[in-house]
Design a protein around this motif. Sequence first.
Motif, PDB file in Angstrom:
ATOM      1  N   ASP A  46     -16.411 -70.641 -20.181  1.00  0.00           N
ATOM      2  CA  ASP A  46     -17.683 -71.806 -20.218  1.00  0.00           C
ATOM      3  C   ASP A  46     -17.569 -72.458 -19.031  1.00  0.00           C
ATOM      4  N   LEU A  47     -16.076 -73.249 -18.761  1.00  0.00           N
ATOM      5  CA  LEU A  47     -16.354 -74.538 -18.079  1.00  0.00           C
ATOM      6  C   LEU A  47     -14.730 -74.882 -17.775  1.00  0.00           C
ATOM      7  N   ILE A  48     -13.839 -74.864 -17.116  1.00  0.00           N
ATOM      8  CA  ILE A  48     -13.234 -75.252 -16.720  1.00  0.00           C
ATOM      9  C   ILE A  48     -13.002 -76.749 -16.055  1.00  0.00           C
ATOM     10  N   PHE A  49     -12.368 -77.636 -16.715  1.00  0.00           N
ATOM     11  CA  PHE A  49     -12.039 -78.701 -16.240  1.00  0.00           C
ATOM     12  C   PHE A  49     -10.999 -79.361 -15.782  1.00  0.00           C
ATOM     13  N   ILE A  50     -10.940 -79.427 -14.434  1.00  0.00           N
ATOM     14  CA  ILE A  50      -9.228 -79.727 -13.696  1.00  0.00           C
ATOM     15  C   ILE A  50      -8.983 -80.619 -12.500  1.00  0.00           C
ATOM     16  N   ASP A  51      -8.521 -81.666 -13.740  1.00  0.00           N
ATOM     17  CA  ASP A  51      -7.510 -82.781 -13.160  1.00  0.00           C
ATOM     18  C   ASP A  51      -6.904 -82.952 -12.228  1.00  0.00           C
ATOM     19  N   ILE A  52      -7.562 -82.996 -10.578  1.00  0.00           N
ATOM     20  CA  ILE A  52      -6.778 -82.656  -9.428  1.00  0.00           C
ATOM     21  C   ILE A  52      -5.592 -83.647  -9.166  1.00  0.00           C
ATOM     22  N   ASN A  53      -4.394 -82.852  -8.288  1.00  0.00           N
ATOM     23  CA  ASN A  53      -3.297 -83.256  -7.090  1.00  0.00           C
ATOM     24  C   ASN A  53      -3.022 -82.814  -6.591  1.00  0.00           C
ATOM     25  N   GLU A  54      -1.706 -83.047  -5.789  1.00  0.00           N
ATOM     26  CA  GLU A  54      -1.543 -81.776  -4.710  1.00  0.00           C
ATOM     27  C   GLU A  54      -0.922 -80.613  -5.236  1.00  0.00           C
ATOM     28  N   ASP A  55       0.096 -80.789  -6.293  1.00  0.00           N
ATOM     29  CA  ASP A  55       0.112 -79.589  -6.955  1.00  0.00           C
ATOM     30  C   ASP A  55      -0.654 -79.061  -8.016  1.00  0.00           C
ATOM     31  N   LYS A  56      -1.906 -79.250  -8.232  1.00  0.00           N
ATOM     32  CA  LYS A  56      -2.590 -78.826  -9.052  1.00  0.00           C
ATOM     33  C   LYS A  56      -4.168 -77.776  -8.222  1.00  0.00           C
ATOM     34  N   MET A  57      -3.622 -77.735  -6.579  1.00  0.00           N
ATOM     35  CA  MET A  57      -4.661 -76.876  -5.442  1.00  0.00           C
ATOM     36  C   MET A  57      -4.500 -75.568  -6.560  1.00  0.00           C
ATOM     37  N   LYS A  58      -3.673 -75.033  -7.005  1.00  0.00           N
ATOM     38  CA  LYS A  58      -3.723 -73.826  -6.947  1.00  0.00           C
ATOM     39  C   LYS A  58      -3.788 -73.198  -8.260  1.00  0.00           C
ATOM     40  N   GLU A  59      -3.646 -74.330  -8.790  1.00  0.00           N
ATOM     41  CA  GLU A  59      -4.658 -73.895 -10.161  1.00  0.00           C
ATOM     42  C   GLU A  59      -6.213 -73.512 -10.278  1.00  0.00           C
ATOM     43  N   VAL A  60      -6.833 -74.691  -8.931  1.00  0.00           N
ATOM     44  CA  VAL A  60      -8.135 -74.223  -8.492  1.00  0.00           C
ATOM     45  C   VAL A  60      -8.368 -73.503  -7.886  1.00  0.00           C
ATOM     46  N   GLU A  61      -7.540 -72.771  -6.979  1.00  0.00           N
ATOM     47  CA  GLU A  61      -7.349 -71.318  -6.261  1.00  0.00           C
ATOM     48  C   GLU A  61      -7.733 -70.177  -7.420  1.00  0.00           C
ATOM     49  N   VAL A  62      -6.642 -70.225  -8.807  1.00  0.00           N
ATOM     50  CA  VAL A  62      -6.668 -69.139  -9.598  1.00  0.00           C
ATOM     51  C   VAL A  62      -7.780 -69.318 -10.471  1.00  0.00           C
TER      52      VAL A  62
END
Length: 202
Positions: A46-62
């Motif tokens: 239902d929900l994905i919560f992402i603590d973002i940084n430069e390296d985690k942008m790809k995780e947002v894209e996925v």
Amino acid sequence: MDTLIISESFIVKEAISCLFRNTFSSSYIEATKNINTVEEKLKSLDLIFIDINEDKMKEVEVATKYKKINSKLKIIVLDLLENEKLCNKAIKLNVDGYITDLEDNDEFEYILHKIMLGKKYYDASIIQKTLSSKNLNTNDALTNRENEVVAQVAKGLNNREIAKNLSVTEFTIKKHLSSIFNKLNLKNRQDIIIRYKDGSIN
């Protein structure tokens, strides 16, 4: 509500997991450092919560790719560093929420409920840095209540004092101020006071 929390920080994972447990009777909460380890589960979340940084942008894209497969999926990004570049990318990817801080549990609940109802939530402080004024609805008229808040701010009152005078919570005042900043393309309370005194805010 089935939730996935992604962060490299143990403290962030634990804190956010605790907030979700206290706010919702979640049937599933999982915290991980890497989205690739749980990618198969993204189809039913239902929900994905992402603590973002430069390296985690790809995780947002996925994660956003799975919104096409899983129509109920919502994505919230936490950006403690207020990175304008990452915010711009995340908004273009159509994330459902972009927050830079969580001041209290009431604010967390407000944001979650709004997003789960299908609405967007982007923190005003970062939006002002990344979007042009025409995209911030600067021509929108203030509501009667917002004008009351402006008048109180112009007197130099803090949020607690304003909340008491208007018989609402401090959290409500924060939301009104966020809306005022957005509509008038202002950065802080001092800008409100200046605009109020020169008569450009009615």
